[in-house]
Design an enzyme around this catalytic site. Structure first.
Site, PDB file in Angstrom:
ATOM      1  N   GLU A   1     -33.226 -21.578  -6.887  1.00 38.76           N
ATOM      2  CA  GLU A   1     -32.141 -22.476  -6.512  1.00 38.76           C
ATOM      3  C   GLU A   1     -32.552 -23.927  -6.321  1.00 38.76           C
ATOM      4  OE1 GLU A   1     -28.888 -21.717  -6.296  1.00 38.76           O
ATOM      5  OE2 GLU A   1     -29.358 -19.686  -7.006  1.00 38.76           O
TER       6      GLU A   1
ATOM      7  N   SER B   1      12.211  20.042  21.055  1.00 34.78           N
ATOM      8  CA  SER B   1      11.871  20.944  22.161  1.00 34.78           C
ATOM      9  C   SER B   1      10.610  20.567  22.914  1.00 34.78           C
ATOM     10  CB  SER B   1      11.734  22.380  21.634  1.00 34.78           C
ATOM     11  OG  SER B   1      12.985  22.851  21.163  1.00 34.78           O
TER      12      SER B   1
END
Length: 776
Positions: free
Chosen positions: A191, A470
């Site tokens: 780089e 229920s």
């Protein structure tokens, strides 16, 4: 004439001087303005550079962990479940597992080298251990180097997700001294070879970029590591001359203020190196784990070269999807290192022969457990700001049990597929939700928000408000049994047809599921068989408001209306709210808020907050005992009797089925000694499913629990409980050998006194449950 001419010339000169003076002043002012603005701009850029670099450079996401698996002799755990846990942790299977985070299975034992981890009480070192198994139970734990028997060993917890900044950036911060020279050498070689000699910009590189631009090419090249850091750290991705100039100025300022090592360290932590679903992988610290399951200090040469190669294009060179392209890029990086004298020819040859070595792993994104994360964030926001959770690097330890979660997810998917196939329903029309908690401490172990557990959308477990049917009945019967001088399990209820007149709306005519009325029935039998008519009559006697108040005592935290249909579950609740209610029942009437968080550490690993149990007794233990024994009978003799297809009746499971009008919702809520679980099945469009609670949700519940080593539910019998044989038709005392006799618990002094005429009443016994199992 000559005089006039001279006067005119003089006048023109004066005017010219004035004009020149005016322009000079204007130019000077313009220069001052430009100079002032430049200084201001330079000052602003300088402030910007220093402010972020010296302040908090990154928003660090909170890291969220599952519960750590604690291993000990006698633990019910199959070798397969342990291996699945190790895979979730990212442990590698190796022939010689000496590296931290590795294991090897050998016949009836497994060698593991655990990883070091900070549990909040300091760093606990990794350890080489051997576990031996006896069937699906841990038999012994040995420390390999000393052959010492260990009483307990805790694995590091699985990282299950995070709470991320806006762009879902994730990173693990590293210091430059942790980074091997192979990484920094590869980075600088590829780089920015003049990194340690330039002052932020590379004039040769810039010259090449200018020539390229002048020839009509795009603005590119010439960027040093410092410029790349400026571009990523401070600026947008636009490619203009103005932005390039700002980039150069900021690079010069950065180099003027900070050392090369500080800039390099920041770059190593900032760069983008890949994507995991919707999670962005930044920095070499996290990338090392993401690709190789290693810390950055453990990277080999070929691995370092691959990561550096990815900087050119993490998607284009993705080693998991484009392995050949990634290898070519890696080998090019290695070749440049050899040409620069960073590695030898032999090292180049050896490294290029190595495979990529990237771990195969499914995409996780921000989390593999989005439904649980939704619940976690709801609870976290009670104490923490969203910004703190997304930026301060907190470590959050939760109660999630990955083994329980995976089991619940898989079972729900498979069962929904089977139900659709067996009932010839359209594919993927059914949806579901599952929540499982520890009955001992109300910790939430699993949350499934739908049939696709990775879907980060509507979370049915937390947000689907559905009629509960229920499931309300135990609340009504608990209310009655709390009035022990008025109601017992032997109280006769009227199960005949009725009509409820309602002001301002149509008369309500409830009916039983089987469309039959059953005359006079025991309170115990009415609940066990889930009779609607007798339940409504009982609820009307007590008042619908009383049922809602009982719900609140059991843990419901919001107001809901009370009306006659509430007595058959017309009110809508979420699976999470139902879980809280049944958690209180399972804990014997002690209300403990459900919790998903155990402890929180700050970014340095120091304890920040613990979440202890908060227990409050809200229901009488005698009444809860009577109710729970009846819920056990629901599962063995009543509407849930098909549970025996999944679990042995010896487990004493307690639970309740729930079905709503037109079979739109199928529910089951139940508990064992160690687990509470709630399952809902329905359709998002609210169309009928054709499923009852028993034929739908209960099958998911039973199959899930069968895989989780459920412990038998053995109730602690309160001192005031005594058992009697009761004649079902009359509710009077009976004998063990009489027809239609049932053995029921009573609070002392509340049992019937009249004899049915068949056999002597049995003597009260503190071993009621044992006798009950023997004689029935």
């Amino acid at each position: 004439m000559k005089k006039k001419s001279n006067q005119k010339t003089s006048s023109r000169k004066k005017k010219g001087k004035k004009k020149n003076y005016f322009f000079r002043r204007l130019l000077f002012k313009a220069f001052l303005l430009v100079f002032t603005l430049s200084l201001a701009g330079l000052g602003y850029l300088d402030y910007t550079v220093r402010d972020r670099f010296e302040g908090k450079r990154w928003k660090l996401p909170a890291q969220v962990y599952a519960r750590p698996l604690e291993l000990y002799a006698g633990l019910q755990l199959s070798p397969n479940d342990l291996i699945n846990e190790l895979k979730l942790l990212g442990y590698q299977e190796l022939p010689d597992p000496t590296e931290p985070g590795s294991y090897c299975w050998r016949n009836h034992s497994i060698d593991i080298t655990t990883r070091a981890f900070n549990f909040g009480s300091g760093l606990r070192p990794g350890l080489a251990i051997t576990l031996t198994f006896s069937g699906n139970k841990v038999d012994k734990i040995l420390q390999r180097d000393t052959a010492t028997t260990l009483p307990i060993q805790r694995l590091d917890p699985a990282l299950i997700g995070g709470i991320y900044p806006e762009k879902n950036e994730d990173r693990i911060l590293i210091q430059l001294e942790e980074v091997p020279t192979t990484v920094t050498d590869a980075l600088i070689t590829v780089e920015d070879r003049r990194f340690y000699t330039h002052h932020g910009i590379d004039l040769l590189g810039i010259s090449r970029a200018i020539i390229n631009m002048a020839s009509g090419g795009p603005i590119q090249g010439g960027s040093t590591i410092t410029q790349q850091l400026v571009k990523n750290f401070y600026l947008t991705s636009e490619r203009t001359i103005q932005r390039k100039v700002i980039e150069i100025v900021m690079a010069l300022l950065l180099e003027a203020h900070y050392s090369k090592d500080e800039i390099l360290e920041t770059y190593l932590n900032e760069v983008y190196l890949g994507q995991d679903g919707n999670r962005a992988i930044h920095g070499f610290g996290l990338a090392s784990h993401f690709y190789f399951n290693k810390t950055v200090s453990q990277l080999d040469l070929h691995e370092a070269a691959l990561l550096v190669g990815l900087l050119k294009g993490p998607s284009y060179y993705n080693p998991r999807t484009r392995s050949q392209r990634a290898k070519q890029r890696r080998d090019l990086v290695l070749k440049e290192m050899e040409e620069a004298g960073q590695i030898s020819w032999s090292e180049l040859q050896m490294a290029q022969k190595r495979p990529l070595g990237v771990l195969n792993r499914p995409v996780r994104g921000t989390t593999s457990f989005p439904a649980f994360m939704d619940l976690l964030q709801d609870q976290l926001h009670q104490d923490y700001r969203d910004e703190d959770l997304r930026s301060k690097g907190l470590k959050i330890f939760t109660s999630l049990d990955p083994l329980v979660q995976k089991t619940a997810e898989k079972t729900l998917q498979q069962r929904l597929n089977k139900l659709e196939h067996d009932r010839q329903l359209e594919k993927n029309c059914l949806q579901g939700a599952v929540i499982i908690t520890s009955s001992q401490n109300a910790e939430i172990q699993a949350v499934v928000g739908g049939r696709d557990p990775r879907f980060e959308g509507f979370n049915r477990a937390l947000n689907a408000k559905r009629p509960i049917g229920s499931l309300i009945k135990p609340v009504i019967y608990l209310n009655a049994l709390s009035h022990s001088q008025r109601y017992t399990l032997a109280t006769l209820l009227d199960d005949s047809p009725l009509m409820v007149k309602q002001t301002g709306s149509a008369d309500w005519v409830p009916d039983n599921f089987d469309k039959q009325s059953h005359g006079q029935v025991l309170l115990h039998d009415a609940l066990m068989n889930s009779y609607n008519l007798s339940t409504v009559r009982l609820g009307l006697e007590l008042g619908p408001d009383a049922a809602i108040e009982q719900l609140k005592r059991l843990g419901l935290n919001r107001n809901i209306p009370a009306y006659p249909a509430s007595l058959l579950g017309a009110n809508t609740l979420t699976p999470l709210e139902i879980t809280q209610i049944y958690q209180t029942i399972a804990s014997g009437g002690f209300r403990t808020p459900l919790k998903a968080i155990r402890e929180i550490l700050d970014h340095n690993g120091e304890p920040l907050q613990r979440y202890p149990l908060a227990v409050q007794q809200t229901i009488n233990d005698d009444a809860i005992y009577l109710l729970t024994t009846t819920l056990q009978d629901v599962v063995t003799q009543g509407t849930g009797k098909n549970m025996q297809n999944f679990l042995s009746t010896d487990l004493g499971v307690a639970g309740k089925t729930g079905t709503t009008d037109d079979f739109r919702d199928s529910w089951f809520a139940g508990f064992t000694e160690n687990s509470v679980g709630v399952v809902w099945i329905g359709r998002d469009d609210n169309q009928p499913t054709g499923l009852t609670g028993a034929s739908g949700a209960m099958t998911v519940w039973g199959e899930t629990m069968a895989q989780l080593n459920p412990q038998p539910l053995i109730l602690a019998e309160p001192d005031r409980i005594e058992y009697h044989w009761i004649d079902r038709p009359t509710g009077k005392l009976s004998g063990s050998g009489c027809k239609d006799a049932v053995y029921l618990p009573f609070i002392a002094g509340t049992a019937p006194t009249e004899q049915s005429g068949c056999g002597p009443e049995s003597r009260p016994s503190s071993l009621g449950n044992w006798f009950k199992r023997i004689f029935q």
